[in-house]
Write a protein that holds these residues in place. Structure first.
Motif, PDB file in Angstrom:
ATOM      1  N   LYS A  84      37.316 115.675  49.221  1.00  0.00           N
ATOM      2  CA  LYS A  84      36.491 115.587  48.023  1.00  0.00           C
ATOM      3  C   LYS A  84      35.509 114.427  48.121  1.00  0.00           C
ATOM      4  CE  LYS A  84      36.696 115.253  42.989  1.00  0.00           C
ATOM      5  NZ  LYS A  84      37.573 115.095  41.801  1.00  0.00           N
TER       6      LYS A  84
ATOM      7  N   ASN B 160      31.255 113.345  46.467  1.00  0.00           N
ATOM      8  CA  ASN B 160      30.204 113.791  45.555  1.00  0.00           C
ATOM      9  C   ASN B 160      28.847 113.770  46.247  1.00  0.00           C
ATOM     10  OD1 ASN B 160      29.795 111.047  45.685  1.00  0.00           O
ATOM     11  ND2 ASN B 160      30.049 110.653  43.505  1.00  0.00           N
ATOM     12  N   LYS B 161      27.827 114.160  45.505  1.00  0.00           N
ATOM     13  CA  LYS B 161      26.493 114.342  46.095  1.00  0.00           C
ATOM     14  C   LYS B 161      25.834 113.027  46.504  1.00  0.00           C
ATOM     15  CE  LYS B 161      24.173 114.416  41.583  1.00  0.00           C
ATOM     16  NZ  LYS B 161      23.329 115.221  40.666  1.00  0.00           N
TER      17      LYS B 161
END
Length: 219
Positions: A51, A53-54
């Motif tokens: 996981k 994020n951008k």
């Protein structure tokens, strides 16, 4: 009456190798420019199973295959430190180390403000490493910002904790190990060890190189 002292025998611990590259300033400048240029030319970054994020750009996993001199210089440093660590921990001589043939996957991250990486490990590898190209900014009101956090293996025991064992120190500690990488620093660790990158809140980019490695023993 004299009470005999107990003998304390350290049974299990996790080795963490740390090395600093003495010529990192010029090398990191070249790596940073190369990585930014490559990232701009990449339409979509790598999306693995971990996981993130951008705000985190992740390259493909073939970095050490690149022929650029700066990349090869970094690889040589990483392999020299890794083989030295393996030799020390296993008490291998040079002839034995020469028979250990390395395979790897390697990549880089560019982390912007707000970027993070979730808890994970690399179960199909033996040793992993992280090299710091750019440490980013120190954030005074968030001391964990951008830290490489190693999760204590004791967390999986779910054992009872009271005051008699809540403050153990050193290798017996139940706490996690947070490492704030310095530029030019290489951290080596067993690939099974759970780790994460805490959310980063600096303004400048944080740039790191990572790799997983495994070995075939052959004469």
């Amino acid at each position: 009456m004299n009470t005999p002292k107990n003998e304390i025998i350290p049974m299990f611990s996790v080795p963490l190798g740390v090395a600093q590259y003495s010529k990192h300033i010029e090398l990191n400048e070249k790596l940073s420019g190369l990585f930014r240029h490559k990232a701009q030319d990449t339409k979509q970054d790598q999306h693995g199973f971990v996981k993130k994020n951008k705000q985190v750009f992740e390259s493909e996993f073939n970095l050490f295959d690149w022929k650029d001199d700066c990349v090869q210089e970094l690889q040589n440093f990483c392999w020299a430190q890794l083989y030295q660590l393996i030799g020390t921990l296993n008490q291998y001589d040079v002839d034995t180390l020469r028979k250990l043939h390395i395979a790897c996957e390697s990549w880089y991250h560019i982390t912007k403000k707000g970027g993070y990486f979730g808890i994970h490990n690399h179960p199909m590898a033996a040793w992993s490493g992280v090299y710091c190209v750019s440490a980013g900014d120190k954030v005074e009101d968030d001391p964990d910002s951008g830290g490489l956090n190693f999760i204590s293996p004791h967390i999986s025991t779910t054992s009872f904790i009271d005051k008699s064992c809540s403050n153990l120190r050193g290798q017996f500690s139940r706490g996690n190990k947070l490492v704030h990488l310095q530029e030019g620093q290489l951290v080596l660790f067993p690939s099974w060890l759970l780790h994460e990158v805490k959310p980063y809140f600096g303004e400048s980019d944080r740039i790191t190189v990572a790799f997983n490695s495994w070995f075939k023993y052959s004469g």
